[in-house]
Design a protein around this motif. Structure first.
Motif, PDB file in Angstrom:
ATOM      1  N   GLY A  42       0.825  -1.212   0.000  1.00 21.69           N
ATOM      2  CA  GLY A  42       0.000   0.000   0.000  1.00 21.69           C
ATOM      3  C   GLY A  42       0.852   1.252   0.000  1.00 21.69           C
ATOM      4  N   TYR A  43       0.171   2.375  -0.118  1.00 21.72           N
ATOM      5  CA  TYR A  43       0.806   3.688  -0.081  1.00 21.72           C
ATOM      6  C   TYR A  43       0.438   4.308   1.256  1.00 21.72           C
ATOM      7  N   TRP A  44       1.412   4.357   2.172  1.00 21.17           N
ATOM      8  CA  TRP A  44       1.205   4.764   3.546  1.00 21.17           C
ATOM      9  C   TRP A  44       1.859   6.120   3.809  1.00 21.17           C
ATOM     10  N   VAL A  45       1.162   6.985   4.558  1.00 20.25           N
ATOM     11  CA  VAL A  45       1.667   8.323   4.866  1.00 20.25           C
ATOM     12  C   VAL A  45       1.587   8.548   6.371  1.00 20.25           C
ATOM     13  N   GLY A  46       2.623   9.189   6.931  1.00 19.27           N
ATOM     14  CA  GLY A  46       2.643   9.476   8.362  1.00 19.27           C
ATOM     15  C   GLY A  46       3.510  10.679   8.680  1.00 19.27           C
ATOM     16  N   PHE A 127      10.624  -8.722  12.159  1.00 16.67           N
ATOM     17  CA  PHE A 127      11.965  -8.927  11.656  1.00 16.67           C
ATOM     18  C   PHE A 127      12.900  -8.560  12.815  1.00 16.67           C
ATOM     19  N   ASP A 128      14.160  -8.889  12.705  1.00 15.92           N
ATOM     20  CA  ASP A 128      15.121  -8.581  13.766  1.00 15.92           C
ATOM     21  C   ASP A 128      15.178  -7.066  13.984  1.00 15.92           C
ATOM     22  N   ASP A 129      14.635  -6.583  15.126  1.00 19.52           N
ATOM     23  CA  ASP A 129      14.617  -5.160  15.496  1.00 19.52           C
ATOM     24  C   ASP A 129      13.702  -4.285  14.650  1.00 19.52           C
ATOM     25  N   LEU A 130      12.764  -4.868  13.913  1.00 23.39           N
ATOM     26  CA  LEU A 130      11.837  -4.089  13.090  1.00 23.39           C
ATOM     27  C   LEU A 130      10.535  -4.874  12.949  1.00 23.39           C
ATOM     28  N   THR A 131       9.409  -4.224  13.248  1.00 21.72           N
ATOM     29  CA  THR A 131       8.110  -4.896  13.235  1.00 21.72           C
ATOM     30  C   THR A 131       7.096  -4.101  12.432  1.00 21.72           C
ATOM     31  N   PHE A 132       6.332  -4.803  11.591  1.00 24.51           N
ATOM     32  CA  PHE A 132       5.179  -4.224  10.907  1.00 24.51           C
ATOM     33  C   PHE A 132       3.928  -4.745  11.600  1.00 24.51           C
ATOM     34  N   GLU A 133       2.966  -3.848  11.879  1.00 28.63           N
ATOM     35  CA  GLU A 133       1.700  -4.266  12.473  1.00 28.63           C
ATOM     36  C   GLU A 133       0.551  -3.576  11.756  1.00 28.63           C
ATOM     37  N   LYS A 134      -0.363  -4.381  11.219  1.00 25.14           N
ATOM     38  CA  LYS A 134      -1.552  -3.837  10.574  1.00 25.14           C
ATOM     39  C   LYS A 134      -2.619  -3.642  11.649  1.00 25.14           C
ATOM     40  N   ILE A 135      -2.939  -2.392  11.938  1.00 33.03           N
ATOM     41  CA  ILE A 135      -3.916  -2.053  12.957  1.00 33.03           C
ATOM     42  C   ILE A 135      -5.328  -2.190  12.399  1.00 33.03           C
ATOM     43  N   SER A 136      -5.519  -1.725  11.167  1.00 39.59           N
ATOM     44  CA  SER A 136      -6.811  -1.824  10.473  1.00 39.59           C
ATOM     45  C   SER A 136      -6.518  -1.768   8.973  1.00 39.59           C
ATOM     46  N   ASN A 138      -6.832   0.601   7.139  1.00 45.62           N
ATOM     47  CA  ASN A 138      -6.304   1.921   6.801  1.00 45.62           C
ATOM     48  C   ASN A 138      -5.164   2.384   7.693  1.00 45.62           C
ATOM     49  N   GLU A 139      -4.659   1.515   8.556  1.00 41.60           N
ATOM     50  CA  GLU A 139      -3.615   1.942   9.486  1.00 41.60           C
ATOM     51  C   GLU A 139      -2.535   0.864   9.636  1.00 41.60           C
ATOM     52  N   LEU A 140      -1.289   1.304   9.516  1.00 44.68           N
ATOM     53  CA  LEU A 140      -0.123   0.443   9.646  1.00 44.68           C
ATOM     54  C   LEU A 140       0.845   1.108  10.622  1.00 44.68           C
ATOM     55  N   VAL A 141       1.439   0.328  11.504  1.00 47.69           N
ATOM     56  CA  VAL A 141       2.458   0.830  12.428  1.00 47.69           C
ATOM     57  C   VAL A 141       3.740   0.043  12.176  1.00 47.69           C
ATOM     58  N   ILE A 142       4.848   0.763  12.170  1.00 44.87           N
ATOM     59  CA  ILE A 142       6.155   0.126  12.040  1.00 44.87           C
ATOM     60  C   ILE A 142       6.989   0.542  13.246  1.00 44.87           C
ATOM     61  N   LYS A 157       8.344   4.452  16.920  1.00 47.44           N
ATOM     62  CA  LYS A 157       7.076   4.006  16.351  1.00 47.44           C
ATOM     63  C   LYS A 157       6.698   4.942  15.211  1.00 47.44           C
ATOM     64  N   PHE A 158       6.419   4.364  14.041  1.00 48.64           N
ATOM     65  CA  PHE A 158       5.963   5.106  12.881  1.00 48.64           C
ATOM     66  C   PHE A 158       4.491   4.759  12.649  1.00 48.64           C
ATOM     67  N   ASN A 159       3.614   5.737  12.775  1.00 45.11           N
ATOM     68  CA  ASN A 159       2.180   5.550  12.531  1.00 45.11           C
ATOM     69  C   ASN A 159       1.861   5.977  11.112  1.00 45.11           C
ATOM     70  N   TYR A 160       1.232   5.083  10.370  1.00 41.67           N
ATOM     71  CA  TYR A 160       0.876   5.380   8.980  1.00 41.67           C
ATOM     72  C   TYR A 160      -0.616   5.204   8.747  1.00 41.67           C
ATOM     73  N   LYS A 161      -1.139   6.034   7.865  1.00 37.45           N
ATOM     74  CA  LYS A 161      -2.510   5.903   7.369  1.00 37.45           C
ATOM     75  C   LYS A 161      -2.418   5.609   5.880  1.00 37.45           C
ATOM     76  N   LEU A 162      -3.346   4.816   5.378  1.00 32.16           N
ATOM     77  CA  LEU A 162      -3.398   4.530   3.956  1.00 32.16           C
ATOM     78  C   LEU A 162      -3.728   5.815   3.208  1.00 32.16           C
ATOM     79  N   ALA A 163      -2.907   6.187   2.232  1.00 36.11           N
ATOM     80  CA  ALA A 163      -3.153   7.402   1.464  1.00 36.11           C
ATOM     81  C   ALA A 163      -4.345   7.187   0.530  1.00 36.11           C
ATOM     82  N   LYS A 164      -5.070   8.212   0.318  1.00 38.82           N
ATOM     83  CA  LYS A 164      -6.268   8.136  -0.552  1.00 38.82           C
ATOM     84  C   LYS A 164      -5.955   8.586  -1.946  1.00 38.82           C
TER      85      LYS A 164
END
Length: 164
Positions: A42-46, A127-136, A138-142, A157-164
């Motif tokens: 996806g195209y994520w913006v934060g 991953f080693d020292d890096l995690t992706f988590e799909k919250i919903s 429209n929302e991804l946290v790294i 923590k990087f909070n991302y929203k799916l770009a429209k």
């Protein structure tokens, strides 16, 4: 007593923070397919580092996913990352290379930073020292562990929203 409570709060906060990322250590990466983490695409913006961040991930193709990251502060690009997640040895490996705004590489020409797979859950990949988590949808946290020479590791923590 006050010092004891402060110490307990510090230990508790450190424990909570460190649960977002894992280390592979001497373990072997588990078996996995790139399709297991296709939800990252996806195209994520934060916002981070005082600016706007973009993280763009392609859908799986050729046993890999390709990603890019850009940080823009005050309308000026600060740096880029080119990323891949590939199937290797029946598991997954995340690689990242950094570039300045003029595409001069930070790492040596033939070098990238590697993050082997540690664990996969339904909407989370470690991953080693890096995690992706799909919250919903429209929302991804790294979560990323940053290491500076002579300093303690810091999880960001990087909070991302799916770009429209």
């Amino acid at each position: 007593m006050k010092n004891y409570l402060t110490l307990l709060l510090f230990i508790a906060s450190t424990t909570i923070i460190s649960q977002n990322t894992l280390k592979l250590g001497d373990n072997i990466s588990p078996n996995a397919s790139i399709n297991d983490i296709s939800w990252i695409a996806g195209y994520w913006v934060g916002e981070a580092f005082g600016g706007i961040t973009e993280e763009i991930w392609t859908a799986p193709l050729g046993k890999s996913m390709m990603g890019s990251f850009k940080l823009v502060v005050e309308d000026t690009v600060q740096f880029y990352e080119l990323c891949t997640i590939t199937e290797e040895n029946n598991s997954l490996l995340l690689r990242i290379k950094h570039f300045d705004k003029d595409l001069n590489g930070w790492e040596d020409k033939d070098t990238s930073i590697e993050f082997p797979l540690v664990k996969i859950e339904k909407n989370k990949v470690f991953f080693d020292d890096l995690t992706f988590e799909k919250i919903s949808e429209n929302e991804l946290v790294i979560y990323v562990i940053f290491k500076e020479e002579g300093k303690d590791e810091v999880e960001m923590k990087f909070n991302y929203k799916l770009a429209k």
